[in-house]
Design an enzyme around this catalytic site. Structure first.
Site, short mmCIF file in Angstrom:
data_model
loop_
_atom_site.label_atom_id
_atom_site.label_comp_id
_atom_site.label_asym_id
_atom_site.label_seq_id
_atom_site.Cartn_x
_atom_site.Cartn_y
_atom_site.Cartn_z
CB THR A 118 -1.01 5.66 4.08
OG1 THR A 118 -0.91 4.27 3.85
CG2 THR A 118 -0.78 5.94 5.54
N GLY A 145 1.11 1.42 5.05
CA GLY A 145 0.87 0.91 3.69
C GLY A 145 1.24 -0.56 3.62
CB SER A 148 0.41 5.59 -7.91
OG SER A 148 0.70 5.03 -6.64
N GLY A 167 4.89 2.49 7.87
CA GLY A 167 4.59 1.06 7.77
C GLY A 167 3.11 0.72 7.61
CD GLN A 226 1.70 9.09 2.04
OE1 GLN A 226 2.71 9.61 1.59
NE2 GLN A 226 0.52 9.21 1.45
NE ARG A 227 9.06 5.59 3.16
CZ ARG A 227 10.18 5.90 2.53
NH1 ARG A 227 10.23 6.98 1.80
NH2 ARG A 227 11.24 5.13 2.61
CD GLU A 235 -8.68 -2.03 -10.39
OE1 GLU A 235 -9.40 -2.48 -9.47
OE2 GLU A 235 -8.97 -1.04 -11.06
CB CYS A 273 -8.18 2.12 -4.65
SG CYS A 273 -7.62 3.70 -5.13
CB ILE A 274 -3.73 0.84 -1.21
CG1 ILE A 274 -3.18 0.91 0.21
CG2 ILE A 274 -2.61 0.99 -2.23
CD1 ILE A 274 -2.21 -0.21 0.58
N1 ACO Z 1 9.73 7.07 -1.31
C1 ACO Z 1 10.43 5.92 -1.41
N2 ACO Z 1 9.95 4.71 -1.03
C2 ACO Z 1 8.68 4.68 -0.55
C3 ACO Z 1 7.89 5.85 -0.41
C4 ACO Z 1 8.47 7.09 -0.82
N3 ACO Z 1 7.79 8.25 -0.70
N4 ACO Z 1 6.69 5.51 0.10
C5 ACO Z 1 6.72 4.18 0.28
N5 ACO Z 1 7.92 3.67 -0.12
C6 ACO Z 1 8.35 2.27 -0.09
C7 ACO Z 1 9.46 2.07 0.92
O1 ACO Z 1 10.20 0.95 0.54
C8 ACO Z 1 8.67 1.80 2.19
O2 ACO Z 1 9.38 1.07 3.13
P1 ACO Z 1 10.42 1.85 4.12
O3 ACO Z 1 9.69 3.03 4.68
O4 ACO Z 1 10.72 0.80 5.14
O5 ACO Z 1 11.58 2.23 3.26
C9 ACO Z 1 7.55 0.94 1.65
O6 ACO Z 1 7.24 1.49 0.37
C10 ACO Z 1 6.30 0.87 2.49
O7 ACO Z 1 6.09 2.09 3.14
P2 ACO Z 1 4.88 2.26 4.16
O8 ACO Z 1 5.25 3.26 5.20
O9 ACO Z 1 4.44 0.93 4.63
O10 ACO Z 1 3.72 2.82 3.20
P3 ACO Z 1 2.84 4.12 3.37
O11 ACO Z 1 2.01 4.05 4.61
O12 ACO Z 1 3.68 5.33 3.21
O13 ACO Z 1 1.81 3.95 2.16
C11 ACO Z 1 1.07 4.24 -0.07
C12 ACO Z 1 2.17 3.66 0.85
C13 ACO Z 1 -0.29 3.68 0.34
C14 ACO Z 1 1.33 3.85 -1.53
C15 ACO Z 1 1.09 5.80 0.12
O14 ACO Z 1 2.31 6.28 -0.40
C16 ACO Z 1 -0.05 6.52 -0.53
O15 ACO Z 1 -1.15 6.58 0.00
N6 ACO Z 1 0.21 7.14 -1.71
C17 ACO Z 1 -0.81 7.91 -2.41
C18 ACO Z 1 -1.86 7.02 -3.01
C19 ACO Z 1 -1.25 5.94 -3.92
O16 ACO Z 1 -0.42 6.22 -4.77
N7 ACO Z 1 -1.74 4.68 -3.75
C20 ACO Z 1 -1.32 3.53 -4.56
C21 ACO Z 1 -2.06 3.56 -5.86
S1 ACO Z 1 -1.91 2.04 -6.75
C22 ACO Z 1 -3.21 1.11 -6.20
O17 ACO Z 1 -4.03 1.57 -5.50
C23 ACO Z 1 -3.35 -0.32 -6.63
#
Ligand code: ACO
Ligand code: ZN
Length: 315
Positions: free
Chosen positions: A157, A167, A192, A165, A162-163, A188, A154-155
């Site tokens: 941020t 994640g 989402s 880097g 968020q957004r 896993e 599970c992950i």
């Molecule tokens: N819309 C479009 N693209 C996105 C978005 C968004 N809201 N969020 C992330 N991305 C994509 C983009 O390509 C982004 O790169 P960019 O910003 O250079 O365009 C890339 O993912 C990575 O973005 P980060 O900034 O590194 O990621 P972030 O810190 O925002 O974390 C995460 C991503 C962890 C999935 C976050 O959105 C989160 O916590 N979401 C809620 C919980 C969740 O859904 N977790 C994943 C469940 S699945 C699992 O756990 C196995």
């Protein structure tokens, strides 16, 4: 703690107060029933304990020991970026890990782990830019014993981070741990929507980073002894590298490497031996590789530095 899942249905929580921010809750989370009538709870940014009021939170903040010393063991520190990662054992730090899972559930729809934290390790990213305290940014969890090949369970941020880097950093971190274990990994399922977007982006980038090294960095070209030849179109170069090689270099399982290659339109089929046999080949456009790589390098977001990880796999 009340494990009754009805808590989730009755919960009226709409916001959390976290380090001077009010953050909208995206989903419901089974906080204990005495918090069911709260529309807001106050969360300590260091130990993630939850409180009814800012008064009780502030009282706690004066003595929170996690402020200067989070749970677990610090395994990564980047003093320029002021971030650090702690490895926290769900068996040894049950309460912290439960608080973390309750917080994470506010932003996760599907995952159902809240109280049964013992089988997991938690890798928690902290910001210590204030220099006097560690503040929670995000985390991922990982099953201690798993035969399924999952390297991340599970992950999350926090939305305020968020957004930027983080994640991507945490995903990269999970693959670095896999590489140190000499294993291939995958997250896993199900992912989402945001998880899928982040992983798709990461898988592509991770393959590009390796191809860039092979194409443009002489040391790596020699190390892997790969042949690079010009083909007809001067824009295209063919690299002698296999999916196996890419898996080992990135720590990514074969399917995820293939997915990335398809996204990059790098996986092609061609006829071999008098056009009787279908063969696969990997084709990369160096201009595109360079462009994707340099765009990533130029991003101001924090990057993982392998040398800062002080960690050995659990036996
Ligand atoms: N819309 C479009 N693209 C996105 C978005 C968004 N809201 N969020 C992330 N991305 C994509 C983009 O390509 C982004 O790169 P960019 O910003 O250079 O365009 C890339 O993912 C990575 O973005 P980060 O900034 O590194 O990621 P972030 O810190 O925002 O974390 C995460 C991503 C962890 C999935 C976050 O959105 C989160 O916590 N979401 C809620 C919980 C969740 O859904 N977790 C994943 C469940 S699945 C699992 O756990 C196995
Ligand atoms: Zn605290």
């Amino acid at each position: 703690l009340n494990k009754n899942s009805n808590n989730i249905l009755n919960c009226k929580l709409k916001y959390i107060h976290f380090d001077n921010y009010e953050i909208d809750a995206w989903y419901k989370s089974p906080y204990p029933s005495q918090y069911n009538n709260n529309s807001i709870i106050f969360i300590c940014p260091h130990c993630l304990t939850y409180f009814n009021s800012s008064f009780t939170l502030n009282q706690h903040l004066t003595k929170c020991s996690f402020k200067t010393q989070p749970a677990g063991r610090e395994i990564y520190r980047d003093s320029k970026e002021n971030i650090s990662v702690f490895e926290i054992d769900g068996r040894k730090n049950v309460i912290f890990c439960q608080n973390l899972c309750l917080l994470a559930k506010l932003f996760l729809n599907s995952k159902t782990l809240y109280y049964d934290v013992e089988p997991f390790m938690f890798y928690v990213l902290y910001d210590f830019s204030s220099l006097t305290s560690f503040k929670f940014v995000g985390y991922f969890s990982k099953e201690k014993l798993n035969s399924t090949g999952y390297n991340l369970s599970c992950i999350m941020t926090l939305p305020i981070y968020q957004r930027r880097g983080f994640g991507n950093f945490l995903i990269d971190f999970s693959y670095l741990l896999s590489k140190r274990e000499f294993k291939l990994g995958t997250p896993e399922k199900p992912l989402s929507d945001l998880g899928l977007l982040s992983y798709r982006n990461y898988w592509k980038l991770s393959v590009i980073r390796e191809i860039y090294k092979l194409l443009f960095k002489t040391d790596d070209k020699l190390k892997f002894n790969k042949v690079i030849t010009n083909v007809k179109d001067s824009q295209l170069k063919e690299i002698n590298i296999s999916i196996d090689d890419l898996s080992n270099l990135t720590g990514m399982c074969h399917n995820d490497v293939i997915f990335a290659l398809e996204q990059l339109h790098s996986l092609i089929t061609y006829k071999y031996d008098d056009k009787k046999i279908n063969k696969f080949a990997l084709i990369f456009n160096p201009t595109l590789v360079k462009q994707l790589y340099t765009t990533w390098v130029k991003k101001t977001s924090v990057k993982l530095n392998n040398d800062y990880l002080i960690w050995k796999p659990i036996i």
